[in-house]
Design a protein around this motif. Structure first.
Motif, PDB file in Angstrom:
ATOM      1  N   ASP A   1      -4.975  -3.671   4.388  1.00  0.00           N
ATOM      2  CA  ASP A   1      -6.098  -3.292   3.520  1.00  0.00           C
ATOM      3  C   ASP A   1      -5.826  -3.672   2.066  1.00  0.00           C
TER       4      ASP A   1
ATOM      5  N   GLY B   1      -6.625   3.421   6.457  1.00  0.00           N
ATOM      6  CA  GLY B   1      -6.393   2.010   6.738  1.00  0.00           C
ATOM      7  C   GLY B   1      -7.101   1.598   8.007  1.00  0.00           C
ATOM      8  N   ARG B   2      -7.403   0.298   8.075  1.00  0.00           N
ATOM      9  CA  ARG B   2      -8.189  -0.202   9.187  1.00  0.00           C
ATOM     10  C   ARG B   2      -7.469  -0.039  10.519  1.00  0.00           C
TER      11      ARG B   2
ATOM     12  N   ARG C   1       0.816  -1.216   0.000  1.00  0.00           N
ATOM     13  CA  ARG C   1       0.000   0.000   0.000  1.00  0.00           C
ATOM     14  C   ARG C   1       0.852   1.270   0.000  1.00  0.00           C
TER      15      ARG C   1
ATOM     16  N   LEU D   1      -9.575  -8.398   8.597  1.00  0.00           N
ATOM     17  CA  LEU D   1     -10.274  -7.169   8.228  1.00  0.00           C
ATOM     18  C   LEU D   1     -11.783  -7.305   8.303  1.00  0.00           C
TER      19      LEU D   1
END
Length: 626
Positions: free
Chosen positions: A61, A232-233, A36, A431
């Motif tokens: 992610d 992002g998570r 990412r 996720l």
């Protein structure tokens, strides 16, 4: 030989100890693939935990490659690697820019050049990727009044050269404070260092007369803290506190977020770059403080002036400007050539791993998700491992392949330095929100971690099989005994589920047709021996090539192999059965010696795995003797 030219006592240091060989590490791993965020070229950083990977390359992610959403296989493989027992990992991020992309394509920026006026400075993500679409908060801080009365006149306390200050002119109405810059000078009378203020750039001669401190009622230092949050998570905020505006300041904003940083750590861990075409730090400070605050859009400089006139300082929120970077792009889908990388500086892909000598395991997790690209990447990994000699490539089968298809895939390759694993691994998706969800991942990340765990707990001589896959909740296909009987002889290592024993790696063969190098542990153990002997005998180069050197080398290697024998890493009941070392007139000719060659012949009997454990049971009568 030392020279002795005058009478005296001479003390010389000599060694009576035999030189030793130290075993090299065999568990350091190198991964290549898309991520990412993070650097896309140059030497990959060494990671020792998944949190380090997240900080540099972003989290788990999904990616959007070529406009198609795809799982972040590399990130999941890194997580699996460390959870399975891996300790040291190099990651080379791959990024394929879109066709005809301009410089800095894929980088998130602020402001949007198409719709926003140019404020004289810009923010951009240091690396390409959607994770660069970060939120930036500029939290300005106004310090206490630094102007104090002294016997010789007013002085500044707690101010450093090139500090930006908000100063209120003496006798001016409330709210008329302006930005100035502190300049250290030497008092012409006392010779003592002091400060004066300037309203232009405090480098070089003043463009306008400098201001003495007795012209002001209050002087407050202005600093800015930059708070970053990437999308992002599991993204965490990063805070860079107490930064100054002038580039000559020791805590300069433009130094902390420089496009070409002085420190490697800044390049890796600081995701933001501040670009400016303003002439100096004075202009940059004015531009930044003119930004609207996060409350009602009032310029921050106006709130600072209010704070300078009001005994009650406004809240930190009122002194904060918030900006959002946009335009980040994960790039196009990757092809096999992207994994091979470029060998010219700056290096990318597998080529970037070639300069890292301590890597022993290489993989490209997720490359085989694409049935078109996967076989080409497998060939690139094998070629890399063959060139580097002391490495083994952990290969993934293609997602969704049936046993007959994976046999055909294995039939197209032949290498003693590669091992193919099948099928893919099912894990609980980290996720998932609310309802549990499963995720299908390539096996190479898990298997590489198991290699490292096996080496640390047992040793590289032991086959990395019959080991639990800790993160697995299932496999893509549950292979039975009959199916493995068809796959195992072909060199396809199966991952299997056994009732009461869990999910295990149930194969340890290389993808080779050479029976001498059939087993993974034999290939890796010989790589360990060869590399250790190579590194441990560098002292012998350019030594006189005679019997004394031959004997020293023979004893050095024999000591190393004897230690391997007593550690139960070699076959045989006694050392003579386990190994031999010869380095004398029988291993080299006069022509070899004339051409500077020393040849040492070494034979080693490795332990092969008990792949088939057979018990033969028969009936006997009660009175039978044997």
């Amino acid at each position: 030989m030392p020279e002795y030219l005058a009478p005296g006592v001479f003390v010389e240091e000599v060694s009576f100890r035999q030189k030793t060989i130290e075993g090299v590490s065999t568990s350091t791993t190198g991964f290549v693939g898309p991520a990412r965020f993070g650097p896309t070229e140059g030497e990959p950083p060494l990671l020792t935990s998944f949190s380090e990977f997240e900080r540099i390359y972003g989290g788990l992610d999904n990616l959007r490659l070529g406009g198609v959403e795809a799982p972040n296989y590399l990130a999941h493989a890194v997580r699996a690697y460390f959870d399975e027992g891996g300790k040291r990992l190099y990651v080379g991020r791959l990024w394929n820019p879109t066709v005809d992309s301009p410089p800095l394509s894929g980088h998130s920026t602020w402001p949007d050049a198409a719709t926003s006026p140019d404020p004289g400075f810009a923010l951009r993500a240091r690396h390409p990727g959607r994770a660069g679409d970060m939120r930036v908060a500029l939290a300005f801080k106004l310090g206490e009044n630094a102007l104090v009365a002294a016997a010789g006149g007013p002085e500044l306390r707690g101010v450093a050269p090139f500090d930006t200050v908000l100063a209120t002119p003496a006798g001016s109405p409330a709210g008329q404070a302006e930005l100035y810059w502190a300049e250290r000078i030497q008092d012409p009378v006392t010779g003592v260092d002091a400060f004066r203020l300037r309203d232009d750039d405090p480098v070089g001669p003043p463009a306008s007369p400098a201001f003495t401190l007795d012209m002001f009622d209050a002087v407050r230092v202005v600093t800015v803290s930059v708070i970053l949050r990437q999308p992002g998570r599991f993204a965490d905020e990063q805070t860079f506190p107490g930064l100054a505006f002038h580039p000559a300041h020791r805590a300069a904003l433009t130094r902390a977020f420089a496009a070409e940083p002085e420190r490697r750590a800044t390049f890796l861990y600081t995701p933001l770059v501040v670009d400016t075409d303003l002439a100096n730090g004075a202009a940059l400070a004015e531009a930044l403080t003119a930004l609207p605050n996060a409350d009602d859009g009032t310029p921050v400089i106006d709130i600072m002036r209010q704070a300078a006139a009001d005994p009650f300082i406004p809240s930190a929120e009122a002194l904060t400007a918030r900006l959002a970077l946009s335009g980040g792009d994960d790039g196009d889908a990757l092809v096999a050539a992207d994994y091979a990388g470029q060998g010219d500086a700056p290096k990318t892909g597998l080529a970037a791993l070639e300069d890292l000598e301590d890597i022993s395991i290489v993989a490209a997790p997720g490359a085989s998700a694409d049935a078109v690209t996967g076989p080409g990447v497998i060939r690139q990994l094998i070629g890399h491992a063959e060139r580097m000699r002391y490495r083994i490539a952990v290969l993934d089968s293609v997602e969704g392949m049936l046993p007959a298809e994976v046999r055909a895939l294995r039939g197209a390759i032949d290498s003693t330095r590669a091992a193919l694993y099948y099928p893919w691994v099912v894990v609980d998706d980290p996720l998932a929100d609310g309802e549990p969800r499963e995720l299908l991942l390539p096996p190479s990340g898990f298997v590489s971690g198991i290699y490292a765990r096996n080496d640390a707990e047992r040793g590289v001589h032991k086959a990395p099989a019959n080991e639990v896959v800790r993160l697995a909740s299932n496999f893509e296909f549950l292979i039975n005994q009959r199916q493995q009987e068809a796959l195992n002889p072909e060199g396809v290592n199966c991952l299997r589920f056994f009732e009461g024993r869990g999910f295990r790696v149930w194969g340890a063969r290389t993808a080779s047709s050479d029976p001498e190098w059939k087993y993974v542990n034999v290939r890796r153990y010989f790589a360990f021996l060869e590399r250790s002997i190579e590194k441990g005998t560098q002292w012998a180069v350019f030594e006189p090539n005679g019997p004394r050197l031959w004997a020293n080398i023979q004893r050095t290697v024999e000591d190393f192999l004897y230690n391997e024998f007593v550690s139960n890493h070699l076959a045989g009941r006694k050392p003579a059965e386990a190994f031999f070392v010869r380095c004398d007139e029988t291993t080299m000719t006069q022509n070899d010696r004339d051409n500077g060659r020393l040849i040492c012949l070494i034979g080693v009997a490795p332990l092969r795995p008990a792949e088939f454990v057979i018990f033969r049971i028969g009936q006997k009568t009660a009175d039978a003797r044997g």
